[in-house]
Design a protein around this motif. Structure first.
Motif, PDB file in Angstrom:
ATOM      1  N   ARG A 155       0.825  -1.218   0.000  1.00 33.08           N
ATOM      2  CA  ARG A 155       0.000   0.000   0.000  1.00 33.08           C
ATOM      3  C   ARG A 155       0.850   1.255   0.000  1.00 33.08           C
ATOM      4  O   ARG A 155       0.490   2.265  -0.605  1.00 33.08           O
ATOM      5  CB  ARG A 155      -0.904   0.021   1.235  1.00 33.08           C
ATOM      6  CG  ARG A 155      -2.072  -0.937   1.156  1.00 33.08           C
ATOM      7  CD  ARG A 155      -2.966  -0.720   2.364  1.00 33.08           C
ATOM      8  NE  ARG A 155      -3.984  -1.739   2.475  1.00 33.08           N
ATOM      9  CZ  ARG A 155      -4.692  -1.956   3.572  1.00 33.08           C
ATOM     10  NH1 ARG A 155      -4.466  -1.226   4.645  1.00 33.08           N
ATOM     11  NH2 ARG A 155      -5.610  -2.903   3.596  1.00 33.08           N
ATOM     12  N   HIS A 156       1.952   1.231   0.741  1.00 30.86           N
ATOM     13  CA  HIS A 156       2.776   2.433   0.883  1.00 30.86           C
ATOM     14  C   HIS A 156       4.249   2.113   0.636  1.00 30.86           C
ATOM     15  O   HIS A 156       5.098   2.359   1.502  1.00 30.86           O
ATOM     16  CB  HIS A 156       2.603   3.027   2.285  1.00 30.86           C
ATOM     17  CG  HIS A 156       1.174   3.166   2.719  1.00 30.86           C
ATOM     18  ND1 HIS A 156       0.323   4.096   2.169  1.00 30.86           N
ATOM     19  CD2 HIS A 156       0.443   2.474   3.640  1.00 30.86           C
ATOM     20  CE1 HIS A 156      -0.874   3.985   2.743  1.00 30.86           C
ATOM     21  NE2 HIS A 156      -0.826   3.006   3.624  1.00 30.86           N
ATOM     22  N   PRO A 157       4.586   1.550  -0.528  1.00 33.65           N
ATOM     23  CA  PRO A 157       6.000   1.244  -0.798  1.00 33.65           C
ATOM     24  C   PRO A 157       6.812   2.532  -0.896  1.00 33.65           C
ATOM     25  O   PRO A 157       6.393   3.499  -1.534  1.00 33.65           O
ATOM     26  CB  PRO A 157       5.947   0.509  -2.141  1.00 33.65           C
ATOM     27  CG  PRO A 157       4.692   0.995  -2.799  1.00 33.65           C
ATOM     28  CD  PRO A 157       3.710   1.232  -1.678  1.00 33.65           C
ATOM     29  N   LYS A 158       7.957   2.540  -0.237  1.00 33.32           N
ATOM     30  CA  LYS A 158       8.773   3.757  -0.223  1.00 33.32           C
ATOM     31  C   LYS A 158       9.569   3.933  -1.514  1.00 33.32           C
ATOM     32  O   LYS A 158       9.925   5.044  -1.891  1.00 33.32           O
ATOM     33  CB  LYS A 158       9.704   3.728   0.991  1.00 33.32           C
ATOM     34  CG  LYS A 158       8.950   3.785   2.311  1.00 33.32           C
ATOM     35  CD  LYS A 158       9.903   3.740   3.497  1.00 33.32           C
ATOM     36  CE  LYS A 158       9.140   3.897   4.817  1.00 33.32           C
ATOM     37  NZ  LYS A 158       8.155   2.836   5.036  1.00 33.32           N
ATOM     38  N   THR A 264      -3.941 -10.762  -2.820  1.00 36.98           N
ATOM     39  CA  THR A 264      -4.900  -9.776  -3.298  1.00 36.98           C
ATOM     40  C   THR A 264      -4.701  -9.512  -4.789  1.00 36.98           C
ATOM     41  O   THR A 264      -3.654  -9.830  -5.368  1.00 36.98           O
ATOM     42  CB  THR A 264      -4.763  -8.452  -2.518  1.00 36.98           C
ATOM     43  OG1 THR A 264      -5.814  -7.577  -2.884  1.00 36.98           O
ATOM     44  CG2 THR A 264      -3.438  -7.775  -2.824  1.00 36.98           C
ATOM     45  N   ASP A 265      -5.711  -8.934  -5.420  1.00 41.56           N
ATOM     46  CA  ASP A 265      -5.621  -8.610  -6.842  1.00 41.56           C
ATOM     47  C   ASP A 265      -5.506  -7.109  -7.067  1.00 41.56           C
ATOM     48  O   ASP A 265      -5.738  -6.612  -8.168  1.00 41.56           O
ATOM     49  CB  ASP A 265      -6.840  -9.147  -7.592  1.00 41.56           C
ATOM     50  CG  ASP A 265      -8.160  -8.592  -7.043  1.00 41.56           C
ATOM     51  OD1 ASP A 265      -8.117  -7.833  -6.052  1.00 41.56           O
ATOM     52  OD2 ASP A 265      -9.225  -8.930  -7.594  1.00 41.56           O
ATOM     53  N   ARG A 266      -5.126  -6.381  -6.001  1.00 41.00           N
ATOM     54  CA  ARG A 266      -5.013  -4.927  -6.113  1.00 41.00           C
ATOM     55  C   ARG A 266      -3.925  -4.422  -5.169  1.00 41.00           C
ATOM     56  O   ARG A 266      -3.928  -4.743  -3.979  1.00 41.00           O
ATOM     57  CB  ARG A 266      -6.348  -4.271  -5.774  1.00 41.00           C
ATOM     58  CG  ARG A 266      -6.388  -2.763  -6.002  1.00 41.00           C
ATOM     59  CD  ARG A 266      -7.767  -2.208  -5.705  1.00 41.00           C
ATOM     60  NE  ARG A 266      -8.785  -2.850  -6.536  1.00 41.00           N
ATOM     61  CZ  ARG A 266     -10.082  -2.623  -6.392  1.00 41.00           C
ATOM     62  NH1 ARG A 266     -10.517  -1.795  -5.456  1.00 41.00           N
ATOM     63  NH2 ARG A 266     -10.948  -3.228  -7.193  1.00 41.00           N
ATOM     64  N   THR A 267      -2.971  -3.660  -5.710  1.00 42.24           N
ATOM     65  CA  THR A 267      -1.906  -3.081  -4.895  1.00 42.24           C
ATOM     66  C   THR A 267      -1.666  -1.636  -5.330  1.00 42.24           C
ATOM     67  O   THR A 267      -2.261  -1.158  -6.305  1.00 42.24           O
ATOM     68  CB  THR A 267      -0.583  -3.862  -5.049  1.00 42.24           C
ATOM     69  OG1 THR A 267      -0.037  -3.598  -6.353  1.00 42.24           O
ATOM     70  CG2 THR A 267      -0.781  -5.358  -4.855  1.00 42.24           C
ATOM     71  N   ARG A 268      -0.766  -0.969  -4.622  1.00 45.40           N
ATOM     72  CA  ARG A 268      -0.328   0.368  -5.008  1.00 45.40           C
ATOM     73  C   ARG A 268       1.142   0.354  -5.412  1.00 45.40           C
ATOM     74  O   ARG A 268       1.844   1.368  -5.311  1.00 45.40           O
ATOM     75  CB  ARG A 268      -0.558   1.352  -3.857  1.00 45.40           C
ATOM     76  CG  ARG A 268      -2.031   1.578  -3.561  1.00 45.40           C
ATOM     77  CD  ARG A 268      -2.228   2.564  -2.436  1.00 45.40           C
ATOM     78  NE  ARG A 268      -3.642   2.706  -2.093  1.00 45.40           N
ATOM     79  CZ  ARG A 268      -4.092   3.393  -1.049  1.00 45.40           C
ATOM     80  NH1 ARG A 268      -3.225   4.013  -0.244  1.00 45.40           N
ATOM     81  NH2 ARG A 268      -5.387   3.477  -0.805  1.00 45.40           N
ATOM     82  N   MET A 276       0.274  -1.701 -12.674  1.00 45.93           N
ATOM     83  CA  MET A 276       0.145  -2.224 -11.306  1.00 45.93           C
ATOM     84  C   MET A 276       0.839  -3.585 -11.203  1.00 45.93           C
ATOM     85  O   MET A 276       0.717  -4.425 -12.091  1.00 45.93           O
ATOM     86  CB  MET A 276      -1.330  -2.360 -10.918  1.00 45.93           C
ATOM     87  CG  MET A 276      -1.536  -2.781  -9.470  1.00 45.93           C
ATOM     88  SD  MET A 276      -3.286  -2.783  -8.988  1.00 45.93           S
ATOM     89  CE  MET A 276      -3.905  -4.128  -9.993  1.00 45.93           C
ATOM     90  N   VAL A 277       1.563  -3.774 -10.102  1.00 45.13           N
ATOM     91  CA  VAL A 277       2.283  -5.023  -9.871  1.00 45.13           C
ATOM     92  C   VAL A 277       1.564  -5.814  -8.785  1.00 45.13           C
ATOM     93  O   VAL A 277       1.360  -5.307  -7.679  1.00 45.13           O
ATOM     94  CB  VAL A 277       3.739  -4.757  -9.438  1.00 45.13           C
ATOM     95  CG1 VAL A 277       4.485  -6.078  -9.239  1.00 45.13           C
ATOM     96  CG2 VAL A 277       4.453  -3.881 -10.460  1.00 45.13           C
ATOM     97  N   LEU A 278       1.170  -7.019  -9.082  1.00 40.03           N
ATOM     98  CA  LEU A 278       0.514  -7.875  -8.099  1.00 40.03           C
ATOM     99  C   LEU A 278       1.546  -8.455  -7.140  1.00 40.03           C
ATOM    100  O   LEU A 278       2.735  -8.536  -7.481  1.00 40.03           O
ATOM    101  CB  LEU A 278      -0.260  -8.989  -8.798  1.00 40.03           C
ATOM    102  CG  LEU A 278      -1.444  -8.538  -9.662  1.00 40.03           C
ATOM    103  CD1 LEU A 278      -2.123  -9.742 -10.305  1.00 40.03           C
ATOM    104  CD2 LEU A 278      -2.441  -7.725  -8.858  1.00 40.03           C
TER     105      LEU A 278
END
Length: 389
Positions: A155-158, A264-268, A276-278
């Motif tokens: 969700r919050h990759p730096k 999950t099938d949804r990331t940020r 988008m990368v799963l």
């Protein structure tokens, strides 16, 4: 007729407190209440000894354990504020936690690892239960592989970078390095005692490599200092630890909060082209999947599944729905552990603890019943309701 001793103690405690408030002066009330038996606490601070005898009571986490285990995460933010306010870290010994601890104590560690999945509605206490079990692993001198809240990676990759060694994968270099610091903080002492070394030689670039027989701490420090290699070093580190466990050189406890995010099938997480990368194409996922397989021994795997891990998109808290077909089959067989809302005894002990800390005052039986109704005895909701009291 058999009586539950703890229920009787709770009742007498509340009656005594009400009588004190009614008939004693303020100074007398404080003095008398301090002399009453503290029924909501246990003096046993070592989770290795926790059994049903300590159930429903608070125990105090020693300061050295708190700083070692939770500095890098593992506790909810609101709980961390409470720790700072009360100047102590106390966990309520839940029945679900006692159940897992009893399994861990009686496991045959020569067999493939057992997997335990904690599930329950948001706010029921899964994260605190995992923190309690983590303390058990530290107290019993096991190597800890702890991912405090896996959804943070997705969700919050730096930082996101294309993997230089795995085509089609991406690395999360800064998050990986931060996790290595967390791992080092939790395990530095036990790694120094065990003196584990690498079983393979690793080449990171033309100039940098890790020779066979190098201390694992050297591998960890390289990942912290050379962030670009951190993700691959985590994969190498977990592989080395698995082999060491199989060889009987150590015991290992894997704890992952929000494990269902890996399916999950949804990331940020996005590539340079905004694609988008799963999770299955993030290199850190490789380490998590390898750790939660049953192809190793001398260890245990405890994970939680949570609606909040996937943004509350699911209609059920059950592992089958939250993990999906792929996740369920990956973990199967596993032991599901339900983390429920507070029982009546737990609810009253929590309120008595808050009164003891002078956070909640002038809360009579009618107010307690109202709090019980409004919170539905959900731990998170109860803390929110008690925050302004």
């Amino acid at each position: 007729m058999a009586f539950n001793t703890l229920k009787v103690e709770n009742f007498l405690r509340r009656v005594s407190a009400a009588s004190i408030k009614k008939y004693a002066t303020a100074s007398e009330a404080v003095q008398i209440e301090e002399e009453l038996p503290v029924h909501f606490r246990t003096a046993e601070s070592n989770p290795a000894n926790h059994t049903t005898q300590h159930q429903d009571r608070f125990y105090t986490v020693p300061n050295d354990a708190y700083k070692t285990l939770y500095t890098g995460g593992g506790l909810p933010k609101e709980f961390m504020k409470q720790v700072k306010t009360f100047n102590e870290c106390c966990f309520l010994t839940r029945s679900s936690t006692v159940e897992v601890l009893s399994y861990l104590r009686n496991t045959n560690y020569n067999k493939p690892v057992n997997r335990y999945v904690l599930y329950g509605s948001p706010g029921s206490g899964k994260t605190i239960s995992l923190a309690h079990i983590l303390h058990y692993g530290w107290a019993t001198q096991q190597i800890l592989i702890h991912i405090p809240w896996a959804p943070n990676w997705f969700r919050h990759p730096k930082e996101v970078a294309n993997s230089t060694t795995r085509e089609g994968y991406v690395d999360l270099p800064i998050d990986a390095a931060a996790w290595l610091i967390h791992f080092k903080t939790q395990n530095a002492k036990i790694l120094e005692q065990l003196k584990l070394t690498t079983d393979k030689e690793y080449t990171w670039s033309l100039r940098e490599s890790t020779s066979r027989g190098a201390p694992l701490m050297e591998l960890i420090d390289l990942g912290i200092n050379r962030v670009r290699y951190a993700s691959e070093i985590i994969i190498a580190l977990t592989s080395e630890l698995k082999q060491a466990s199989i060889a009987g050189k150590c015991k290992m406890l894997v704890i992952i909060d929000g494990y269902n995010i890996f399916f999950t099938d949804r990331t940020r997480v996005f590539t340079d082209t905004k694609a988008m990368v799963l999770p299955d194409k993030v290199s850190l996922t490789i380490a998590a999947m390898e750790l939660t397989k049953y192809d190793w021994c001398n260890g245990a795997v405890v994970v939680s599944v949570d609606q909040l891990a996937v943004g509350g998109q699911k209609e059920s808290d059950l592992p089958r729905l939250l993990l999906g077909k792929v996740g369920f089959e990956h973990l199967d067989p596993f032991m599901p552990i339900s983390v429920n809302h507070y029982t009546d005894i737990e609810f009253y002990n929590v309120m008595d603890y808050l009164k003891d800390r002078r956070w909640v005052r002038d809360c009579d039986e009618e107010a307690l019943q109202e709090l019980k109704l409004l919170s539905d005895k959900n731990g998170f909701k109860l803390r929110k309701l008690c925050a302004p009291l």
